[in-house]
Scaffold this motif. Sequence first.
Motif, PDB file in Angstrom:
ATOM      1  N   ARG A 249       0.823  -1.215   0.000  1.00 23.13           N
ATOM      2  CA  ARG A 249       0.000   0.000   0.000  1.00 23.13           C
ATOM      3  C   ARG A 249       0.857   1.266   0.000  1.00 23.13           C
ATOM      4  NH1 ARG A 249      -1.885   1.360   5.077  1.00 23.13           N
ATOM      5  NH2 ARG A 249      -1.795  -0.857   5.449  1.00 23.13           N
ATOM      6  N   ASP A 250       1.838   1.318   0.892  1.00 24.57           N
ATOM      7  CA  ASP A 250       2.615   2.535   1.065  1.00 24.57           C
ATOM      8  C   ASP A 250       3.887   2.578   0.246  1.00 24.57           C
ATOM      9  OD1 ASP A 250       0.735   3.330   2.887  1.00 24.57           O
ATOM     10  OD2 ASP A 250       1.920   2.795   4.630  1.00 24.57           O
ATOM     11  N   TYR A 251       4.266   1.422  -0.349  1.00 24.48           N
ATOM     12  CA  TYR A 251       5.492   1.374  -1.140  1.00 24.48           C
ATOM     13  C   TYR A 251       6.650   1.877  -0.299  1.00 24.48           C
ATOM     14  CZ  TYR A 251       7.762   1.196  -5.731  1.00 24.48           C
ATOM     15  OH  TYR A 251       8.552   0.877  -6.798  1.00 24.48           O
ATOM     16  N   TYR A 252       6.771   1.290   0.875  1.00 27.33           N
ATOM     17  CA  TYR A 252       7.683   1.785   1.896  1.00 27.33           C
ATOM     18  C   TYR A 252       8.760   0.782   2.153  1.00 27.33           C
ATOM     19  CZ  TYR A 252       9.116   3.534   6.454  1.00 27.33           C
ATOM     20  OH  TYR A 252       9.828   4.023   7.491  1.00 27.33           O
ATOM     21  N   PRO A 253       9.989   1.112   2.192  1.00 26.99           N
ATOM     22  CA  PRO A 253      10.624   2.416   2.001  1.00 26.99           C
ATOM     23  C   PRO A 253      10.887   2.688   0.524  1.00 26.99           C
ATOM     24  CG  PRO A 253      12.275   0.807   2.598  1.00 26.99           C
ATOM     25  CD  PRO A 253      10.944   0.095   2.614  1.00 26.99           C
ATOM     26  N   ARG A 254      11.211   3.886   0.218  1.00 26.50           N
ATOM     27  CA  ARG A 254      11.492   4.270  -1.167  1.00 26.50           C
ATOM     28  C   ARG A 254      12.911   3.899  -1.591  1.00 26.50           C
ATOM     29  NH1 ARG A 254       6.531   4.932  -2.760  1.00 26.50           N
ATOM     30  NH2 ARG A 254       5.478   6.752  -1.986  1.00 26.50           N
ATOM     31  N   VAL A 255      13.835   3.926  -0.659  1.00 29.37           N
ATOM     32  CA  VAL A 255      15.227   3.584  -0.944  1.00 29.37           C
ATOM     33  C   VAL A 255      15.570   2.344  -0.138  1.00 29.37           C
ATOM     34  CG1 VAL A 255      17.618   4.352  -0.823  1.00 29.37           C
ATOM     35  CG2 VAL A 255      15.825   5.994  -1.364  1.00 29.37           C
ATOM     36  N   ILE A 256      16.104   1.315  -0.822  1.00 30.12           N
ATOM     37  CA  ILE A 256      16.474   0.079  -0.147  1.00 30.12           C
ATOM     38  C   ILE A 256      17.952  -0.198  -0.387  1.00 30.12           C
ATOM     39  CG2 ILE A 256      14.168  -0.912  -0.324  1.00 30.12           C
ATOM     40  CD1 ILE A 256      15.241  -2.622  -2.650  1.00 30.12           C
ATOM     41  N   LEU A 257      18.510  -1.079   0.413  1.00 29.93           N
ATOM     42  CA  LEU A 257      19.900  -1.493   0.252  1.00 29.93           C
ATOM     43  C   LEU A 257      19.939  -2.888  -0.338  1.00 29.93           C
ATOM     44  CD1 LEU A 257      21.394  -0.368   3.672  1.00 29.93           C
ATOM     45  CD2 LEU A 257      21.690   0.733   1.469  1.00 29.93           C
ATOM     46  N   GLN A 258      20.761  -3.070  -1.359  1.00 29.89           N
ATOM     47  CA  GLN A 258      21.024  -4.394  -1.911  1.00 29.89           C
ATOM     48  C   GLN A 258      22.529  -4.559  -1.904  1.00 29.89           C
ATOM     49  OE1 GLN A 258      19.665  -5.159  -5.889  1.00 29.89           O
ATOM     50  NE2 GLN A 258      19.670  -7.360  -5.531  1.00 29.89           N
ATOM     51  N   GLY A 259      23.011  -5.318  -0.923  1.00 26.47           N
ATOM     52  CA  GLY A 259      24.443  -5.371  -0.697  1.00 26.47           C
ATOM     53  C   GLY A 259      24.887  -4.031  -0.154  1.00 26.47           C
ATOM     54  N   ARG A 260      25.819  -3.411  -0.815  1.00 29.52           N
ATOM     55  CA  ARG A 260      26.268  -2.073  -0.414  1.00 29.52           C
ATOM     56  C   ARG A 260      25.708  -0.985  -1.318  1.00 29.52           C
ATOM     57  NH1 ARG A 260      32.466  -2.574   1.582  1.00 29.52           N
ATOM     58  NH2 ARG A 260      32.142  -4.366   2.905  1.00 29.52           N
ATOM     59  N   GLU A 261      24.822  -1.367  -2.199  1.00 28.25           N
ATOM     60  CA  GLU A 261      24.277  -0.432  -3.177  1.00 28.25           C
ATOM     61  C   GLU A 261      22.888   0.037  -2.750  1.00 28.25           C
ATOM     62  OE1 GLU A 261      22.927  -0.621  -7.853  1.00 28.25           O
ATOM     63  OE2 GLU A 261      24.298  -2.109  -7.071  1.00 28.25           O
ATOM     64  N   LYS A 262      22.649   1.341  -2.819  1.00 32.78           N
ATOM     65  CA  LYS A 262      21.330   1.891  -2.527  1.00 32.78           C
ATOM     66  C   LYS A 262      20.535   1.950  -3.824  1.00 32.78           C
ATOM     67  CE  LYS A 262      22.370   4.719   1.470  1.00 32.78           C
ATOM     68  NZ  LYS A 262      22.289   6.058   2.069  1.00 32.78           N
ATOM     69  N   ILE A 263      19.292   1.481  -3.752  1.00 34.40           N
ATOM     70  CA  ILE A 263      18.415   1.492  -4.924  1.00 34.40           C
ATOM     71  C   ILE A 263      17.174   2.302  -4.589  1.00 34.40           C
ATOM     72  CG2 ILE A 263      17.018   0.079  -6.469  1.00 34.40           C
ATOM     73  CD1 ILE A 263      18.946  -2.224  -5.949  1.00 34.40           C
ATOM     74  N   ASP A 264      16.897   3.314  -5.404  1.00 26.05           N
ATOM     75  CA  ASP A 264      15.691   4.123  -5.247  1.00 26.05           C
ATOM     76  C   ASP A 264      14.589   3.454  -6.061  1.00 26.05           C
ATOM     77  OD1 ASP A 264      13.655   5.992  -5.266  1.00 26.05           O
ATOM     78  OD2 ASP A 264      15.008   7.694  -5.426  1.00 26.05           O
TER      79      ASP A 264
END
Length: 105
Positions: A28-43
Motif C-alpha cells: 500500500r505505502d510502497y515503503y521504504p522508497r530507498v532500499i539497500l542491496q548489498g552495499r548499493e542503494k536502490i531508489d
Amino acid sequence: MDVSPKWWIKARTNEEFLKQYVYEKFERDYYPRVILQGREKIDLDKSGIPIKEKILDNLKCGDFGYEFLPEDENVKESYSISNGNVHFHPRRKRINSRLLIKLKM
C-alpha cells in the motif's frame, strides 16, 4: 519500517499477523522508497528496476526475516575555538523504533 514499541509488544507473539502487516504496508505505502542491496542503494521510484514485484512475492510467501530495532539517540559533538576559548556544540539525533526487514533475493 517505523513501528511503535507498543505495536511490537502486541505483534511479536503473532508471526502471521506480523508478516501480513509487513506485506500490506509495503504494497500500500510502497515503503521504504530507498532500499539497500548489498552495499548499493536502490531508489525504487527512479531506478527503473522492476524490483518491487520481486519484493512483494517474497513478502507474500513470508520468505523474509525481521528484527526490531528500539529507539536510539546519536550524539555528535563539534567544537569551535574563539578568542582562545573552546566551545562545544552537541547535536542529538533521535531515531524512532523500527522494524528491519531482511529479504534474500
